[in-house]
Enzyme design. Structure first.
Site, PDB file in Angstrom:
ATOM      1  N   HIS B 190      54.963 107.536  34.908  1.00 11.16           N
ATOM      2  CA  HIS B 190      54.869 108.538  33.714  1.00 11.16           C
ATOM      3  C   HIS B 190      56.320 108.065  32.853  1.00 11.16           C
ATOM      4  O   HIS B 190      57.278 108.223  33.401  1.00 11.16           O
ATOM      5  CB  HIS B 190      54.925 109.845  34.224  1.00 11.16           C
ATOM      6  CG  HIS B 190      54.711 110.986  33.292  1.00 11.16           C
ATOM      7  ND1 HIS B 190      55.264 110.793  31.860  1.00 11.16           N
ATOM      8  CD2 HIS B 190      53.785 111.913  32.996  1.00 11.16           C
ATOM      9  CE1 HIS B 190      54.903 111.876  31.088  1.00 11.16           C
ATOM     10  NE2 HIS B 190      53.902 112.644  31.745  1.00 11.16           N
ATOM     11  N   GLU B 315      43.470 114.076  30.845  1.00  8.37           N
ATOM     12  CA  GLU B 315      44.133 114.237  29.909  1.00  8.37           C
ATOM     13  C   GLU B 315      44.305 113.320  28.722  1.00  8.37           C
ATOM     14  O   GLU B 315      45.709 113.039  28.545  1.00  8.37           O
ATOM     15  CB  GLU B 315      45.512 115.079  30.223  1.00  8.37           C
ATOM     16  CG  GLU B 315      45.584 116.042  31.637  1.00  8.37           C
ATOM     17  CD  GLU B 315      46.671 116.664  31.938  1.00  8.37           C
ATOM     18  OE1 GLU B 315      47.884 116.016  31.878  1.00  8.37           O
ATOM     19  OE2 GLU B 315      46.508 117.642  32.624  1.00  8.37           O
ATOM     20  N   CYS B 411      54.895 122.016  32.273  1.00  6.14           N
ATOM     21  CA  CYS B 411      55.677 121.096  31.368  1.00  6.14           C
ATOM     22  C   CYS B 411      55.724 121.531  30.005  1.00  6.14           C
ATOM     23  O   CYS B 411      56.776 121.267  29.234  1.00  6.14           O
ATOM     24  CB  CYS B 411      54.858 119.685  31.453  1.00  6.14           C
ATOM     25  SG  CYS B 411      53.136 119.788  31.096  1.00  6.14           S
TER      26      CYS B 411
END
Lengths: 648, 648
Positions: B190, B315, B411
């Site tokens: 990520h 996502e 987040c």
């Protein structure tokens, strides 16, 4: 309810299906699908996942070493195959096929335990664990399928080996489950044994068989909830799932259920069992609950194709008017089960709407599950497909743009096989001295009214043409009634006896004609069958502003092969004048529809603009060609759509 | 590219945001969100899942016993909180808050290992496993966030404790990863460390920091694929996932990537890092790849609200023109990241389209993530909601019809906090003697052109009105240029200097006005801001035949609270005359739009008909009221829709 009022379906032994449409499909099932599935059951299809189904029986019998493999309900695959094979044997005796079935039966029965138990998953994994996870492990489901197979094979051949084995297994189940103290108060996580037991009861007349079916239905969803209790008692391989109990139609007792809920195949199998019990016992409260659920399902949760199950998550019903076309589940098995149910509803009450739903599902969402060659299958039957989406949008991965060779969970192809090869069971019914025609197909039917033999011959090019010729091939002297279903889609018809128009009496969707029929008389029913634009209830979000095109019982669709890409840009702008044309060389012979529409232009947008002020939308003329929905995806991969935008 | 051509953003230290709109939002972030998140970090929010974030640091430091808890990237939550808190301290010194941050920093730094390592997930689970599963376990992601926090807190307070700790950790990372033999050739699963390292480089000027950022970008997707190698080497807690490597933007080297792909937040974080490196090094090939991806993303894969990520599965981005409104992901974090990226694109080239996207995301898909009180949040930002679907369709479970208290994976709220509290960093830029105005807000900005101090005061009721008054509060003698962004949505404007119309030079979306400005001079830019119907490119299936209503930078929506249920039945039938009205008491003060539309009647359908021949559709007149999209779901649960059908 008075059970004497009920209708019996005329068994396929008295019906020969002779037309090109259904006869052709049955022939494909017999000559392609059934042999193909035998290969699958024996793990011999290249490029397809092995089935392990028969191997599991050999392992369970101790004649082969190994672990259990395949789905927990793998046993049901061979059961469905035997059932389908048995039905074909009724009209087409075939010693080779019968010998093959005998071979399969031998393998199955070899695995049976001394006390009658017969489920390879538990025999292999440990009999001490049996009946500890009814919710997930499909024992009673497999038993139900095997029972249907046994009855069908006995019906076709008179051979009792599998039937006797299953009678022993049913006795064991009956000793294990029931309302009585000391028995388990459980019921299946996946229904079907209910309707299987009712078939058995219809064969044996033994009350214990009907009582057990009824117990499973009555106990379902009772408090305390069996699946919840089971969960606390170390169930074997309890699945982690977020589905609620309504997934299993077990959230509450069936008589309190008002909506079609949960896994769609489970649901219609349960409802079919409820219909059987209601038909057999005249149970008003059960029938009342069932008709409530039926109305909810068919008036608020059913696709125009007869597909059911709006969501792939749980393969389930969702909520009223939620009918997305591109993320739909619409499992082939669920539409097959809807036909099972509709037939059973008809046997309680001959209402046209039951026949309409049966017809809608059969001509659309059921046979769309198989390709024109009988060797590729859909599990999911979408009403709108963009192939790119199936590959790139994980939320549409369950939708396949082309039919598949076989499936890891191969429930659908054999379900098609057993329904289509027994289609004769669905077309006709009798009550007293009335002969009901539920489905129109080129066929011959024989029935006996208290000693008076009647034989009718039906000639028709249905579903391509609306004319149905019915000839009295044989009959006695006494008066009897012919009841012809006038389909819900039909807005005009004529009925002639010879040159003479006949009115009959139209009641609940059936046209009753009572007279002293004479041999050689010919009745002609002519149903108007124009192509027609249909709208969905405006509460259906996904179909608002759109129409579907139908003709007779067939739903039509646009395919990329005929109409190019980007079908969402098509707009129908006038009262559709859709020209019907019989095309014998297309898709095995279909009536296509052609006419003019528009397509929204993208030319002035270019590739670089995503949003801009509305302004004038420009359209181009577009010739459109529609094909029957069931025949889509037989010319390679491409877009398809049933619901098309209509100018407003 | 010549890096001297590039634009610097003017830091928030030189910008004070003073208007009601953004000032009000910043105040909510400072007084509500940041204190609220501190409670969350300390597991003190009733009814919300505990965070465990600070507890993990104490466990890692050995001052508390326990297991690691929360998401694998839980460390980043406190990092984002510190970053946001730091930004608020710049304009609002607050000794109590600063003391709280110091407390958090102490806890964080206590957990640091002798060699500089600082990630509680591995410190607690076993340091021998560190850097063995870069794909899943977010070590470099957490490091990136903590680095951003350290830089922000140093920037706000001059305190070096966290910065020094992170400099040691960055040195360890630099010794561990790189192209050199003996180093791991890995990169984060990520992204974010790339842009964090570039911030560090901008602070330290140390080439090793930029080199490491560049290494992570250059190495990504190189063959042999690091994640694939890693998988074979006993990675720690390798996640079972069906996502391909494109989920991590690692399917191929970044310079060969042409589409916005995979997990949307990861994607825009990577692209932001690419922009930083391109800006800092003048790397043409990197910029070329980046603009290709940008064009694909903003012209084919971005919602009208600036939301990105079409599918909840992964996502992620899906494919061109796939923009479903009801199953969208549109994560708040992804739109926040899109703002990060747009700002960085602007720093390389001051093109209006970059500012337009920044504005689109900020005014719509970003601030829709928070309620008007600053204590409820959206993770997913849909453009169409039917609350029943969120509850009953598992495929839409990710869509919440009301904002949530907090999230297991929390987040989004802190990402909102760090962006909104540093909004001053985004509004202005300079290059040579040009002052760029990217965003219009009531504010004051100071800049220095080679010794010549310039101060501007901006007064505006933007986004509610299009008039922007700019007063030269202070300036020297020499000529300089003011470059005002003319938004892409604006189809007419006037610019006056006092009573005198000024033309300026319009180039790439910016209006350049060069002169010897005098203190006290007042420029007035008046942007036409009518309500407007907007269409999507007809390739967007989900928006075909529909329009969205916008006014200025704001996208509007219909809510059930104003318009009743069944918004899908609404049809707009004329050139929309939408009357704008300032309603100070509604939703914290908004301009609403009102006018006439139609609603398709369902009355003549009843409850029992699902399909019927098309016939005439009947409509009723319907008064419609639109509110700004960002303000939806502040009045309880109800339907909402952005795209509304338009008659065709």
């Amino acid at each position: 309810m008075d059970t004497k009022e009920f209708t019996k379906s005329i068994p396929m032994e008295q019906v020969s299906v002779e037309d090109d449409f259904w006869g052709g499909i049955q022939e494909k099932v017999r000559t392609r699908l059934i042999p193909y599935q035998w290969e699958a059951l024996n793990d011999r299809i290249e490029g397809a996942e092995p089935s392990f189904c028969l191997r599991n029986f050999r392992v369970a019998a101790g004649t082969e070493q190994g672990e259990f493999a395949g789905c927990v309900f793998q046993d049901s695959d061979v059961a469905k195959w035997i059932e389908a094979a048995a039905y074909t044997l009724i009209a087409h005796p075939d010693p080779d096929l019968e010998a093959t079935v005998d071979l399969a039966v031998d393998q199955i029965v070899s695995a049976q335990q001394p006390d009658g138990y017969l489920d390879t998953y538990y025999i292999i994994n440990g009999l001490d664990k049996r009946f500890t996870n009814l919710r997930d492990n499909h024992e009673l489901y497999c038993a139900g399928h095997m029972l249907e197979a046994a009855i069908a094979y006995f019906r076709a051949t008179g051979k009792r080996k599998l039937l006797d084995a299953m009678l022993r297994y049913v006795d064991l189940i009956d000793q294990t489950f029931g309302a009585e103290e000391g028995k388990l108060h459980g019921y299946p996580g996946h229904e079907i044994i209910e309707m299987a037991l009712m078939k058995l009861y219809d064969l044996t007349g033994e009350e214990k068989h009907r009582r057990l079916a009824r117990y499973f239905i009555d106990q379902r969803g009772q408090s305390p909830l069996y699946f919840a209790q089971e969960k606390q008692e170390k169930p074997f391989r309890w699945a982690s799932t977020s589905y609620g109990y309504q997934y299993y139609q077990a959230g509450k007792p069936v008589r309190e259920q008002e909506e079609a809920q949960g896994h769609a195949v489970r649901a219609v199998y349960l409802y079919s069992g409820m219909a059987d019990v209601a038909r057999s016992t005249g149970d008003d409260s059960l029938w009342e609950a069932l008709t409530g659920i039926w109305n909810n399902m068919t008036r608020k949760r059913m696709y125009i194709t007869g597909a059911i199950g709006s969501s792939h998550v749980g393969e389930a019903f969702t909520y009223d008017y939620d009918l997305p076309n591109d993320t739909v589940y619409g499992e082939t098995c669920a539409s097959v089960g809807l036909v099972f149910l509709a037939k059973r509803m008809l046997s309680v009450k001959p209402k046209g709407e039951y026949g309409d739903v049966m017809e809608r599902a059969l001509y659309n969402g059921v046979i769309s599950g198989m390709n024109l060659s009988g060797d590729r299958f859909f599990y999911v039957n979408p009403l709108e497909v963009l192939p790119e989406a199936c590959r790139k949008d994980e939320g549409k991965r369950h939708v396949k743009p082309v039919r598949q060779k076989w499936f890891h969970c191969a429930c659908c192809p054999p379900n098609l096989a057993r329904l289509l090869s027994s289609l004769g069971d669905y077309a006709y019914g009798t009550r007293d001295r009335t002969l009901f025609v539920h489905l129109y197909m080129g066929s011959r039917v024989q029935v006996n009214f208290a000693g008076q033999g009647v034989c009718l011959g039906v000639e028709t090019r249905y579903p391509w043409e609306g004319r149905i010729g019915i000839e009295v091939k044989d009959c006695g002297e006494a008066e009897w009634t012919l009841a012809l279903r006038v389909p819900g889609w039909c807005r005009g018809y004529t009925l002639f006896l010879g040159q003479q128009e006949v009115t009959g009496e139209l009641r609940d969707g059936y046209l009753y004609v009572t007279r002293r029929w004479k041999k050689g008389e010919r009745l002609e029913l002519a149903l108007d069958m124009p192509a027609e634009e249909v709208r969905a209830n405006p509460r259906v979000r996904e179909d608002i502003g759109k129409v579907a095109v139908t003709r007779g019982p067939l739903v039509y669709c646009l395919e990329e092969a005929d109409n190019g890409k980007d079908l969402h840009r098509v707009l129908l702008d006038q009262e559709g004048e859709w020209k019907a044309l019989w095309e014998p060389d297309l898709l095995g012979g279909v009536v296509t529809l052609s006419g003019e529409g528009l397509i929204e232009s993208e030319e002035d947008w270019g590739e670089d603009t995503l949003y801009r002020p509305a302004g004038e939308v420009t359209y181009e003329n577009k010739k459109l060609k529609w094909i029957p929905y069931y025949a889509w995806a037989n010319r390679g991969e491409g877009e398809m759509a049933v619901w098309i935008r209509k100018s407003s």
